[in-house]
Design a protein around this motif. Structure first.
Motif, short mmCIF file in Angstrom:
data_model
loop_
_atom_site.label_atom_id
_atom_site.label_comp_id
_atom_site.label_asym_id
_atom_site.label_seq_id
_atom_site.Cartn_x
_atom_site.Cartn_y
_atom_site.Cartn_z
N PRO A 1 0.82 -1.21 0.00
CA PRO A 1 0.00 0.00 0.00
C PRO A 1 0.85 1.26 0.00
CG PRO A 1 0.02 -0.97 2.18
CD PRO A 1 0.71 -1.95 1.28
N PRO A 2 0.28 2.38 -0.40
CA PRO A 2 1.01 3.65 -0.40
C PRO A 2 1.53 3.99 0.99
CG PRO A 2 -1.33 4.00 -0.83
CD PRO A 2 -1.09 2.53 -0.89
N ALA A 3 2.62 4.77 1.00
CA ALA A 3 3.33 5.00 2.26
C ALA A 3 3.60 6.48 2.49
CB ALA A 3 4.65 4.24 2.25
N TYR A 4 3.58 6.84 3.77
CA TYR A 4 4.15 8.11 4.23
C TYR A 4 5.30 7.74 5.15
CZ TYR A 4 4.74 12.77 6.13
OH TYR A 4 5.26 13.99 6.48
N ALA B 1 10.66 2.15 -6.42
CA ALA B 1 11.18 1.37 -7.55
C ALA B 1 10.25 0.24 -7.94
CB ALA B 1 12.56 0.81 -7.21
N ASP B 2 9.47 -0.26 -6.98
CA ASP B 2 8.52 -1.34 -7.27
C ASP B 2 7.09 -0.84 -7.45
OD1 ASP B 2 10.47 -3.23 -7.33
OD2 ASP B 2 9.91 -4.26 -5.48
N GLY B 3 6.96 0.47 -7.71
CA GLY B 3 5.67 1.01 -8.13
C GLY B 3 4.73 1.45 -7.02
N VAL B 4 5.25 1.59 -5.80
CA VAL B 4 4.41 2.02 -4.68
C VAL B 4 4.46 3.54 -4.56
CG1 VAL B 4 4.03 1.84 -2.18
CG2 VAL B 4 4.82 -0.16 -3.48
N ASN B 5 3.32 4.14 -4.33
CA ASN B 5 3.23 5.60 -4.15
C ASN B 5 3.75 5.96 -2.77
OD1 ASN B 5 2.58 8.28 -4.11
ND2 ASN B 5 0.41 8.02 -4.56
N VAL B 6 4.79 6.80 -2.70
CA VAL B 6 5.45 7.13 -1.43
C VAL B 6 5.61 8.63 -1.28
CG1 VAL B 6 7.56 6.89 -0.06
CG2 VAL B 6 6.73 4.95 -1.42
N THR B 7 5.30 9.13 -0.10
CA THR B 7 5.71 10.47 0.31
C THR B 7 6.80 10.28 1.35
OG1 THR B 7 3.53 11.42 -0.07
CG2 THR B 7 5.02 12.64 1.38
N TYR B 8 7.98 10.87 1.10
CA TYR B 8 9.10 10.73 2.03
C TYR B 8 9.58 12.12 2.44
CZ TYR B 8 13.81 10.08 3.82
OH TYR B 8 14.94 10.13 4.61
N ARG B 9 9.77 12.30 3.74
CA ARG B 9 10.32 13.55 4.29
C ARG B 9 11.47 13.22 5.24
NH1 ARG B 9 7.68 18.57 4.74
NH2 ARG B 9 8.65 18.82 6.80
N LEU C 1 19.22 5.87 12.01
CA LEU C 1 18.21 5.14 11.25
C LEU C 1 17.75 5.88 9.99
CD1 LEU C 1 15.90 3.86 14.16
CD2 LEU C 1 17.77 2.65 13.01
N ARG C 2 18.29 7.07 9.75
CA ARG C 2 17.80 7.89 8.63
C ARG C 2 17.81 7.15 7.30
NH1 ARG C 2 21.90 12.13 7.71
NH2 ARG C 2 22.81 10.54 6.34
N ASP C 3 18.91 6.48 6.99
CA ASP C 3 19.02 5.84 5.67
C ASP C 3 18.12 4.61 5.55
OD1 ASP C 3 20.78 7.80 4.98
OD2 ASP C 3 22.54 6.50 4.82
N ASP C 4 17.76 3.97 6.67
CA ASP C 4 16.78 2.89 6.60
C ASP C 4 15.49 3.42 5.98
OD1 ASP C 4 18.63 1.28 7.91
OD2 ASP C 4 17.16 0.46 9.33
N ALA C 5 15.03 4.57 6.48
CA ALA C 5 13.80 5.16 5.96
C ALA C 5 13.95 5.57 4.50
CB ALA C 5 13.41 6.36 6.81
N ALA C 6 15.07 6.25 4.18
CA ALA C 6 15.28 6.71 2.81
C ALA C 6 15.41 5.54 1.84
CB ALA C 6 16.53 7.59 2.75
N ASP C 7 16.17 4.53 2.23
CA ASP C 7 16.37 3.36 1.36
C ASP C 7 15.05 2.61 1.15
OD1 ASP C 7 19.01 4.07 1.33
OD2 ASP C 7 19.70 2.42 2.62
N TYR C 8 14.27 2.49 2.22
CA TYR C 8 12.99 1.78 2.09
C TYR C 8 12.05 2.54 1.16
CZ TYR C 8 9.57 -1.66 3.66
OH TYR C 8 8.68 -2.72 3.71
N ALA C 9 12.03 3.86 1.30
CA ALA C 9 11.19 4.67 0.41
C ALA C 9 11.59 4.44 -1.04
CB ALA C 9 11.32 6.15 0.78
N GLN C 10 12.89 4.42 -1.33
CA GLN C 10 13.36 4.22 -2.70
C GLN C 10 13.02 2.82 -3.21
OE1 GLN C 10 14.52 6.46 -4.86
NE2 GLN C 10 14.11 7.96 -3.24
N ARG C 11 13.12 1.83 -2.34
CA ARG C 11 12.79 0.46 -2.75
C ARG C 11 11.30 0.35 -3.10
NH1 ARG C 11 16.28 -3.36 -0.30
NH2 ARG C 11 15.09 -5.00 -1.37
N LEU C 12 10.46 0.98 -2.28
CA LEU C 12 9.02 0.98 -2.55
C LEU C 12 8.73 1.67 -3.88
CD1 LEU C 12 7.59 1.88 0.98
CD2 LEU C 12 7.38 -0.33 -0.16
#
Length: 305
Positions: free
Chosen positions: A235-238, A260-268, A247-258
């Motif tokens: 599902p889409p993510a915030y 890349a696989d077509g998930v709608n993401v808002t990342y801040r 832990l910053r890059d965990d969040a950033a990397d996960y957002a990019q992985r999502l």
């Protein structure tokens, strides 16, 4: 302490950090678990906040065993609910520790919210907390209403794991995921784990300690969501992170992985924030703005904007 310890400059978040360390010392993980919980409970009480007008709470148990708290704000604008999983390194935290945060989030997003008091380590190692949360998730999905899964820090880890498990189980009513400075299984050696190893509020050594206490298998993607090999259909993510946080890059990397696989993401990435900034929302401008954007993100996923 290193002279090169990364530190924000915003006065509000610096004052917040100082206030935190008055209650919860930087070396808290060196104390026994009981002492850690005493300190954490005192810290959370220090940052308590008035309840939004008209909001009601109801404490219940799922399967007669797992405590949950249901928040109903004065105005509910959707059938979609939020399932909130608290942080605390899997070893501290409770329904009380995040009560004010949950109340304000429910009120601002105009949604019913349910929080969970899952079993804590080291008394209950992996997968106890995960199993408790998934049991609550299943109970919330039983009536077919849409659900957003949200969590901060360790709770963000559990929330991401819930979403992956729900997909594997064919549970299709999870319509959003909200991950707040989550720990998702990064390597502890590179990127923000190295750059922010001594960041205020959470160190890389602390993250390693919490992983050791939890004893989750290192190859399990539900425990370490970055280990998943397919994110399609989620599902889409915030997703929000703190810049001064290992832990910053965990969040950033996960957002990019999502993405890349077509998930709608808002990342801040909150530029002046440290780990646990949610608790600073009433004394830091950056945290206030981050919390406002978080509430908007939940509203967007719930359709209440």
């Amino acid at each position: 302490m290193s002279d090169h310890r990364p530190t924000p400059t915003e006065p509000g978040i610096l004052a917040f950090h100082k206030r935190c360390e008055d209650f919860y010392p930087a070396d808290a993980v060196d104390a026994d678990i009981a002492q850690q919980r005493v300190w954490y409970n005192a810290l959370c009480a220090e940052f308590d906040a008035p309840s939004p007008a008209g909001l009601t709470r109801q404490d219940e148990r799922v399967d007669g065993r797992i405590p949950v708290r249901r928040y109903r704000p004065a105005e509910i604008a959707t059938q979609t609910r939020v399932f909130y999983i608290h942080g605390g390194g899997f070893v501290v935290g409770s329904l009380e520790s995040h009560d004010a945060i949950c109340a304000e989030l429910a009120h601002a997003a105009r949604v019913e919210l349910v929080s969970v008091d899952y079993r804590l380590a080291p008394e209950h190692v992996w997968p106890a907390a995960f199993d408790d949360c998934f049991e609550v998730l299943q109970s919330l999905l039983a009536d077919g209403r849409p659900l957003i899964v949200a969590g901060d820090s360790a709770g963000g880890n559990l929330a991401a794991g819930m979403v992956l498990k729900a997909r594997a189980a064919g549970l299709r009513s999870v319509v959003g995921q909200v991950l707040i400075y989550p720990g998702l299984g990064g390597d502890l050696k590179s990127g923000s784990y190295a750059e922010m190893a001594e960041a205020p509020g959470l160190s890389t050594a602390d993250v390693a300690y919490y992983r050791e206490v939890l004893k989750a298998p290192s190859d399990n993607a539900f425990a370490h969501p970055l280990k998943a090999d397919d994110f399609s259909g989620l599902p889409p993510a915030y997703i929000t992170s703190a810049h001064f946080d290992p832990l910053r890059d965990d969040a950033a990397d996960y957002a990019q992985r999502l993405i890349a696989d077509g998930v709608n993401v808002t990342y801040r990435d909150e530029p002046q924030m440290i780990h646990a900034w949610l608790r600073a929302r009433h004394m830091s401008e950056g945290a206030r703005e981050g919390f406002s954007q978080l509430c908007r993100g939940v509203s967007a996923l719930a359709g209440t904007l």
